[in-house]
Design an enzyme around this catalytic site. Structure first.
Site, PDB file in Angstrom:
ATOM      1  N   ASP A  43      -6.950  -3.597  -0.435  1.00  0.00           N
ATOM      2  CA  ASP A  43      -6.202  -2.245  -0.709  1.00  0.00           C
ATOM      3  C   ASP A  43      -5.999  -1.499   0.437  1.00  0.00           C
ATOM      4  O   ASP A  43      -6.955  -0.832   1.110  1.00  0.00           O
ATOM      5  CB  ASP A  43      -7.049  -1.549  -1.964  1.00  0.00           C
ATOM      6  CG  ASP A  43      -6.125  -0.456  -2.396  1.00  0.00           C
ATOM      7  OD1 ASP A  43      -4.878  -0.785  -2.736  1.00  0.00           O
ATOM      8  OD2 ASP A  43      -6.744   0.717  -2.552  1.00  0.00           O
ATOM      9  N   THR A  73       0.452   0.988  -0.579  1.00  0.00           N
ATOM     10  CA  THR A  73      -0.044   1.676   0.588  1.00  0.00           C
ATOM     11  C   THR A  73       0.071   1.015   1.696  1.00  0.00           C
ATOM     12  O   THR A  73       0.513   1.373   2.851  1.00  0.00           O
ATOM     13  CB  THR A  73      -1.421   1.952   0.045  1.00  0.00           C
ATOM     14  OG1 THR A  73      -2.225   0.847  -0.223  1.00  0.00           O
ATOM     15  CG2 THR A  73      -1.516   2.921  -1.021  1.00  0.00           C
ATOM     16  N   THR A  74      -0.090  -0.571   1.510  1.00  0.00           N
ATOM     17  CA  THR A  74       0.103  -1.433   2.795  1.00  0.00           C
ATOM     18  C   THR A  74       1.326  -1.175   3.172  1.00  0.00           C
ATOM     19  O   THR A  74       1.763  -1.201   4.479  1.00  0.00           O
ATOM     20  CB  THR A  74      -0.465  -2.860   2.585  1.00  0.00           C
ATOM     21  OG1 THR A  74      -1.633  -2.633   1.653  1.00  0.00           O
ATOM     22  CG2 THR A  74      -0.733  -3.555   3.705  1.00  0.00           C
ATOM     23  N   ASP A 110      -3.771   0.245  -9.074  1.00  0.00           N
ATOM     24  CA  ASP A 110      -2.368   0.015  -8.730  1.00  0.00           C
ATOM     25  C   ASP A 110      -1.588  -0.249  -9.776  1.00  0.00           C
ATOM     26  O   ASP A 110      -0.544   0.146  -9.825  1.00  0.00           O
ATOM     27  CB  ASP A 110      -2.680  -1.173  -7.765  1.00  0.00           C
ATOM     28  CG  ASP A 110      -3.348  -0.725  -6.360  1.00  0.00           C
ATOM     29  OD1 ASP A 110      -3.643   0.285  -6.143  1.00  0.00           O
ATOM     30  OD2 ASP A 110      -3.378  -1.536  -5.309  1.00  0.00           O
TER      31      ASP A 110
HETATM   32  P1  ADP Z   1       0.523  -3.098  -1.176  1.00  0.00           P
HETATM   33  O1  ADP Z   1      -0.459  -2.164  -0.870  1.00  0.00           O
HETATM   34  O2  ADP Z   1       1.772  -2.506  -0.165  1.00  0.00           O
HETATM   35  O3  ADP Z   1       1.215  -2.760  -2.755  1.00  0.00           O
HETATM   36  P2  ADP Z   1       0.016  -5.878  -1.737  1.00  0.00           P
HETATM   37  O4  ADP Z   1      -0.881  -6.619  -1.049  1.00  0.00           O
HETATM   38  O5  ADP Z   1      -0.025  -5.200  -2.950  1.00  0.00           O
HETATM   39  O6  ADP Z   1       0.393  -4.248  -0.634  1.00  0.00           O
HETATM   40  O7  ADP Z   1       1.329  -6.497  -1.595  1.00  0.00           O
HETATM   41  C1  ADP Z   1       2.473  -6.065  -1.909  1.00  0.00           C
HETATM   42  C2  ADP Z   1       3.643  -6.947  -1.624  1.00  0.00           C
HETATM   43  O8  ADP Z   1       3.538  -8.378  -2.098  1.00  0.00           O
HETATM   44  C3  ADP Z   1       5.279  -6.481  -2.083  1.00  0.00           C
HETATM   45  O9  ADP Z   1       6.119  -6.812  -1.119  1.00  0.00           O
HETATM   46  C4  ADP Z   1       5.418  -7.479  -3.086  1.00  0.00           C
HETATM   47  O10 ADP Z   1       6.962  -7.685  -3.635  1.00  0.00           O
HETATM   48  C5  ADP Z   1       4.790  -8.842  -2.732  1.00  0.00           C
HETATM   49  N1  ADP Z   1       4.334  -9.688  -3.782  1.00  0.00           N
HETATM   50  C6  ADP Z   1       3.606  -9.416  -4.782  1.00  0.00           C
HETATM   51  N2  ADP Z   1       3.706 -10.783  -5.349  1.00  0.00           N
HETATM   52  C7  ADP Z   1       4.392 -11.559  -5.053  1.00  0.00           C
HETATM   53  C8  ADP Z   1       4.565 -13.038  -5.378  1.00  0.00           C
HETATM   54  N3  ADP Z   1       4.266 -13.583  -6.404  1.00  0.00           N
HETATM   55  N4  ADP Z   1       5.378 -13.606  -4.598  1.00  0.00           N
HETATM   56  C9  ADP Z   1       5.675 -12.935  -3.256  1.00  0.00           C
HETATM   57  N5  ADP Z   1       5.612 -11.705  -3.024  1.00  0.00           N
HETATM   58  C10 ADP Z   1       4.879 -10.999  -3.998  1.00  0.00           C
HETATM   59 MG    MG Z   2       0.215  -3.741  -4.224  1.00  0.00          MG
END
Ligand code: ADP
Ligand code: MG
Length: 545
Positions: free
Chosen positions: A63, A96-97, A392
């Protein structure tokens, strides 16, 4: 005769000052370093970080905001980037990332233009224009949803958990999240509002993630104080007491001299009398459950048990407040005041064994808008990370319901946004055009990073994605598992619009702010003094660099 010109010191000793291009470079470098740290965690294939604090406690997480908070970053402009993550966390709870990575890339692209002698204020203006346009584009491409679109809400919840510690049980957890949110959602003519405080998240180590459950009511991490109390009370009438059901210790060091055994028993009798009186007040009020924020004396426990009253002691203040809201009880600070009017109501108060320990469930509350998600998992680290993932996903579902607009993820929305921003750039002239183009290119860092973290070739994937978007496939995104370009909407990778609008605007704002700084004046010990690594934030060795 010429006089020597004395240097003039306007700053106290020990302060440092960096100016002009050097200040900009140092700030950008620090911001980029922060972004690089969390970049590898982005997306389903992102890695986790293990952070060890000064006392040796470890946190294993994926996270963004948690990583940055635990790192205790000190460099000032790096701290500004951390603020972006915090804003994102407060406003949406997820993304957040994304926000931080975007901020880093915006500054990186700005640096290239600064090197080409584009003035920082022109750049900042261009970024602001691009941000405004981006908000407009995002709102146009977003899809409207209703609260009855349960499948979409479930997909949103699962998307948030993909790639996190909670992933193995994401279907189960998504069901719980959507149920909990729908349960407490308030529908009115102005739309849907959700008070996140109505959803409480409790953790209990033990069992597996699959044992995580939704309780319609409030769960207290407390057992009943006396084994002779009934384990379950139906039609509970609950007294919430914020004072000790004990004899107060004398505040002064009064010495009581007991000279004869009769005096001692008299003394004990006196104590018993006071405690009986306290329990009598409770009995008279009609309460059959007592939840006390302070202690309950052993003798009082015994009397309460005899009176058929269920009691818990040392209940947390936050729990007392939640109980007051859920059962419509008023918290009583002076026991003598307690009467029927203060009591709250619940269908059942029950002691339930969860793993090896007992907890108290308060169910069927008068105000049904109170639910608890009881998170289970093998170890504390698992439970903590599941809680973060649930936070989240809860934030995402709430945001999607409130705003009623969603987009597809997997990089699709970013590619579409970049494409439209480039069209906008073409309509501009001069150096602002360059800035908007730089902004559009920066947005593509998201799909690029998703691909990179999945071990795919980022250039190939972005080229393929762009080709698909040129053919009007607006939700073409990257399937990080197969490495193919897919329709992210159909694949169920759905996110609330607000994740994206907030991430873009916070990232743009912080980039603009950092670009406008041309002078860093720092007192000694402020953490801003140039460091050996050229102003990089202090971080544990081996992280992100
Ligand atoms: P954040 O802290 O920004 O939420 P995450 O590690 O949760 O970071 O990653 C979010 C990103 O991963 C988003 O751009 C989302 O669209 C992408 N994402 C989530 N699930 C999938 C999936 N099954 N396939 C491809 N991308 C995905
Ligand atoms: Mg996320």
């Amino acid at each position: 005769m010429t006089k020597d010109i004395q240097p003039v010191f306007i700053l106290p000793e020990g302060s440092t000052r960096t100016q002009g291009k050097n200040a900009q470079k140092a700030n950008i470098l620090a911001a980029k370093a922060v972004a690089d740290t969390v970049r590898t965690t982005l997306g389903p294939k992102g890695m986790d970080k293990m952070i060890v604090d000064a006392v040796g406690d470890i946190t294993v997480t994926n996270d963004g905001v948690t990583i940055l908070e635990e790192m205790n970053i000190e460099q000032p402009s790096a701290k500004m980037i951390v603020e972006v993550a915090k804003t994102q966390e407060n406003e949406v709870g997820d993304g957040t990332t994304t926000a931080v990575v975007l901020a880093g890339e915006l500054l990186k692209n700005a640096e290239d233009l600064l090197d080409k002698d584009v003035h920082p204020t022109v750049l900042a203006k261009g970024y602001r224009m691009a941000d405004e346009k981006a908000q407009e584009i995002l709102n146009t491409i977003a899809v409207d949803i209703k609260d009855s679109d349960k499948d979409i809400l479930k997909n949103i919840s699962m998307t948030a958990m993909t790639g996190k510690g909670a992933e193995t049980a994401k279907e189960h957890l998504a069901d719980i999240t959507v149920k909990a949110v729908s349960f407490v959602a308030d529908k009115s003519t102005d739309g849907i509002s959700v008070n996140k405080d109505d959803i409480r998240i409790e953790k209990k180590v033990g069992g597996s993630i699959f044992n995580t459950e939704l309780v319609e009511g409030i769960v207290l991490d407390k057992e009943r104080v006396h084994p002779q109390m009934a384990k379950s009370i139906e039609s509970a009438k609950i007294a919430l007491i914020d004072s000790a059901i004990e004899i107060k210790n004398p505040e002064t060091d009064a010495k009581i001299q007991i000279t004869d055994p009769n005096q001692l028993s008299g003394f004990i009798e006196q104590e018993e009398k006071i405690l009986t009186k306290m329990v009598d007040i409770i009995k008279k009020s009609g309460a059959n459950v007592v939840l006390c924020q302070k202690g309950i004396d052993d003798i009082a426990q015994h009397f309460l048990a005899k009176a058929g009253i269920y009691a818990c002691r040392r209940v947390k203040k936050s729990d007392m407040e939640a109980l007051a809201r859920a059962t419509s009880a008023s918290i009583v600070t002076n026991l003598d005041d307690l009467n029927e009017k203060h009591l709250g109501k619940a269908g059942q108060v029950e002691e339930v064994k969860v793993g090896d320990e007992e907890m108290t469930y308060v169910k069927g509350c008068k105000n049904p808008k109170a639910v608890t998600i009881l998170i289970r998992g093998g170890t504390e680290h698992v439970v903590d990370e599941v809680k973060r993932a649930m936070d989240d996903s809860m934030g995402d579902v709430v945001s999607a319901l409130k705003i009623g607009k969603v987009v597809a993820g997997a990089g699709s929305v970013e590619i579409e946004l970049a494409k439209e921003l480039r069209k906008f750039a073409d309509s501009l002239s001069g150096r602002e055009q360059l800035a908007v183009q730089a902004f559009a290119n920066a947005i593509e860092i998201i799909p690029r990073t998703l691909a990179e973290n999945a071990g795919l070739d980022p250039i190939d994937i972005t080229t393929e994605l762009k080709a698909a978007h040129d053919k009007k496939q607006i939700w073409a995104g990257v399937d990080v598992f197969s490495g193919k370009v897919v329709d992210a909407w159909k694949a169920g990778v759905i996110e609330p619009l607000k994740i994206k609008t907030q991430a873009v605007s916070s990232a743009a704002e912080v980039a603009e702010m950092i670009l406008r700084i041309d002078d860093v004046i720092a007192g000694s010990g402020s953490g801003a003094a140039p460091e050996p690594m050229g102003g990089m934030p202090q971080m544990p060795p081996g992280m992100g660099m």
